[in-house]
Design a protein around this motif. Structure first.
Motif, PDB file in Angstrom:
ATOM      1  N   LEU A 244       0.836  -1.210   0.000  1.00  0.00           N
ATOM      2  CA  LEU A 244       0.000   0.000   0.000  1.00  0.00           C
ATOM      3  C   LEU A 244       0.866   1.254   0.000  1.00  0.00           C
ATOM      4  O   LEU A 244       0.527   2.258  -0.637  1.00  0.00           O
ATOM      5  N   LEU A 245       1.996   1.213   0.703  1.00  0.00           N
ATOM      6  CA  LEU A 245       2.917   2.345   0.717  1.00  0.00           C
ATOM      7  C   LEU A 245       3.555   2.548  -0.656  1.00  0.00           C
ATOM      8  O   LEU A 245       3.637   3.669  -1.158  1.00  0.00           O
ATOM      9  N   GLU A 246       3.996   1.468  -1.259  1.00  0.00           N
ATOM     10  CA  GLU A 246       4.729   1.577  -2.518  1.00  0.00           C
ATOM     11  C   GLU A 246       3.819   1.947  -3.690  1.00  0.00           C
ATOM     12  O   GLU A 246       4.263   2.590  -4.646  1.00  0.00           O
ATOM     13  N   PRO A 252       2.500   8.835   0.778  1.00  0.00           N
ATOM     14  CA  PRO A 252       3.722   8.746   1.593  1.00  0.00           C
ATOM     15  C   PRO A 252       4.364  10.114   1.830  1.00  0.00           C
ATOM     16  O   PRO A 252       4.503  10.907   0.905  1.00  0.00           O
ATOM     17  N   LEU A 253       4.702  10.371   3.087  1.00  0.00           N
ATOM     18  CA  LEU A 253       5.521  11.539   3.421  1.00  0.00           C
ATOM     19  C   LEU A 253       6.981  11.124   3.531  1.00  0.00           C
ATOM     20  O   LEU A 253       7.869  11.831   3.098  1.00  0.00           O
ATOM     21  N   PHE A 254       7.198   9.992   4.146  1.00  0.00           N
ATOM     22  CA  PHE A 254       8.492   9.314   4.051  1.00  0.00           C
ATOM     23  C   PHE A 254       8.274   7.828   4.279  1.00  0.00           C
ATOM     24  O   PHE A 254       7.328   7.409   4.929  1.00  0.00           O
ATOM     25  N   HIS A 255       9.165   7.050   3.690  1.00  0.00           N
ATOM     26  CA  HIS A 255       9.026   5.602   3.766  1.00  0.00           C
ATOM     27  C   HIS A 255      10.292   4.957   4.314  1.00  0.00           C
ATOM     28  O   HIS A 255      10.255   4.214   5.272  1.00  0.00           O
ATOM     29  N   HIS A 256      11.411   5.267   3.695  1.00  0.00           N
ATOM     30  CA  HIS A 256      12.679   4.679   4.107  1.00  0.00           C
ATOM     31  C   HIS A 256      13.475   5.720   4.896  1.00  0.00           C
ATOM     32  O   HIS A 256      13.893   6.734   4.347  1.00  0.00           O
ATOM     33  N   VAL A 257      13.673   5.451   6.190  1.00  0.00           N
ATOM     34  CA  VAL A 257      14.433   6.361   7.051  1.00  0.00           C
ATOM     35  C   VAL A 257      15.632   5.600   7.605  1.00  0.00           C
ATOM     36  O   VAL A 257      15.505   4.448   8.026  1.00  0.00           O
ATOM     37  N   SER A 265      10.213   2.106   9.098  1.00  0.00           N
ATOM     38  CA  SER A 265       9.118   2.899   9.647  1.00  0.00           C
ATOM     39  C   SER A 265       8.711   3.916   8.591  1.00  0.00           C
ATOM     40  O   SER A 265       9.542   4.314   7.773  1.00  0.00           O
ATOM     41  N   ALA A 266       7.458   4.328   8.613  1.00  0.00           N
ATOM     42  CA  ALA A 266       6.981   5.241   7.571  1.00  0.00           C
ATOM     43  C   ALA A 266       5.929   6.177   8.140  1.00  0.00           C
ATOM     44  O   ALA A 266       5.326   5.909   9.187  1.00  0.00           O
ATOM     45  N   LEU A 267       5.707   7.270   7.419  1.00  0.00           N
ATOM     46  CA  LEU A 267       4.660   8.224   7.772  1.00  0.00           C
ATOM     47  C   LEU A 267       3.906   8.566   6.500  1.00  0.00           C
ATOM     48  O   LEU A 267       4.508   8.897   5.476  1.00  0.00           O
TER      49      LEU A 267
END
Length: 384
Positions: A244-246, A252-257, A265-267
């Protein structure tokens, strides 16, 4: 492309709107809430000069050691060389400008006192407005309402204060083993407890099997009442939440941190509500909440700084951590030194129950014994 931890925090501050709903609360119900407007003093305190000592108020006259005592009713203005008996906290009449503490009087008669030569004019006097000036800012918008702030507010006869509404969070735990009851949902209970501990409110805790349509259905329902939703699990490469994120079905605001052990973790935003996505492994989930969830809560709640306060400690044991990322290392501090937990891999379950906080280590593989490190308490520092 992975982003840094600092970039993730900047996105929280710039892409998420803090809550705007306010409410008026009695002072004691407003403890630890965030003020939604400035509050100014309506009048000065004290309203008149006040005695800080039990003793005598005198109209100071240089080089005079004997003062005549007046009995009530006092004249409008106490003349030079005269004094009156005063209690601590009592208003000082006009003309009297100096307080002689009872214990400093050399001797006392019924109608006079003798004082030392070293008396300083205006000693032991609290001037009008010395505590609070009329119009003084007592409580600033976005400031936390503490017991100390309530001292000033209540002294002005203020019984209610405006604050931002308490943040409401729902938790969506995703996983087949959770849905079947094969494992207990400790992540959700831990997160809920932490949200409450930080001053938030938990609306719902929902378990969902790993199915994209069902996840979206649950999210749509949860965001109707919650200000923010936290999801746990299903973030691995072929999992439903990851897909769903991809596919950007959630924005997505950020995905890979670049953080550890809370990767991935993602936001995201879903119908303009923030969704924080945390991994399912227990320690990764909880440290991810500390690193990203706590700043998100603080930002949504209008707190002035999204990073919690920290102290500087001396590391007591060599620590190894991942390079090229921000690592959260749990451990224990007595306020001076820090000892890391023996294990801090993402899959550990009960480590944090033996810790009172964590340190953040950026782009270093090793922290040597004796190095200074920042330490973040989970709750307020202990009183020594």
């Amino acid at each position: 492309m992975p982003i840094s931890y600092h970039e993730a925090l900047q996105i929280i501050q710039t892409q998420i709107k803090p809550l705007h709903v306010t409410q008026t609360l009695p002072l004691l119900k407003a403890i630890n809430r965030i003020a939604s407007s400035d509050v100014y003093a309506k009048f000065a305190l004290p309203k008149h000069p006040m005695s800080l000592k039990e003793g005598y108020g005198i109209a100071f006259e240089p080089n005079t050691v004997m003062y005549t005592l007046l009995n009530p009713p006092y004249p409008t203005t106490i003349p030079l060389g005269y004094g009156i008996r005063l209690s601590t906290g009592e208003s000082i009449p006009q003309g009297a400008d100096t307080i002689i503490a009872e214990e400093d009087v050399l001797f006392e008669r019924e109608d006079s006192i003798k004082i030392p030569l070293h008396v300083t004019q205006a000693q032991h006097v609290k001037k009008e407005g010395e505590d609070i000036e009329k119009g003084e800012l007592l409580l600033k918008k976005c400031e936390r309402i503490s017991a100390q702030k309530i001292t000033a507010l209540s002294s002005q006869g203020i019984s209610n204060v405006k604050a931002f509404q308490k943040l409401t969070i729902s938790i969506l735990s995703i996983g087949t083993q959770l849905a079947t009851g094969e494992i207990h949902n400790s992540n959700a209970m831990s997160l809920a407890a932490r949200v409450i501990e930080l001053g938030g409110k938990v609306d719902e805790i929902v378990i969902c099997e790993e199915d994209e349509a069902k996840i979206l259905e649950k999210l749509k329902r949860l965001i109707q009442k919650a200000d923010c939703v936290i999801t746990t699990g299903a973030l691995s490469r072929h999992d439903a939440m990851r897909h769903l994120l991809e596919t950007k079905i959630v924005t997505p605001l950020f995905h890979h941190v670049r953080i550890a052990p809370a990767k991935p973790s993602a936001l995201t935003l879903f119908e303009n509500k923030p969704i924080l996505h945390l991994p399912g492994l227990p320690l990764g989930c909880m440290l991810g909440f500390e690193m990203i969830g706590v700043p998100l809560m603080r930002h949504l709640s209008h707190q002035l700084c999204i990073i919690p306060d920290f102290i500087t400690c001396i590391n007591q044991k060599r620590i190894t951590c991942k390079d090229n990322c921000m690592s959260a290392i749990p451990g224990y501090s007595d306020g001076r030194s820090f000892v890391n937990a023996p294990y801090y891999e993402a899959g550990r379950l009960n480590i944090l129950s033996k810790c009172n906080g964590y340190t953040l280590v950026e782009d270093k593989e090793v922290i040597e014994e004796g190095e200074e490190i920042p330490f973040f308490y989970f709750t307020h520092p202990p009183v020594s």
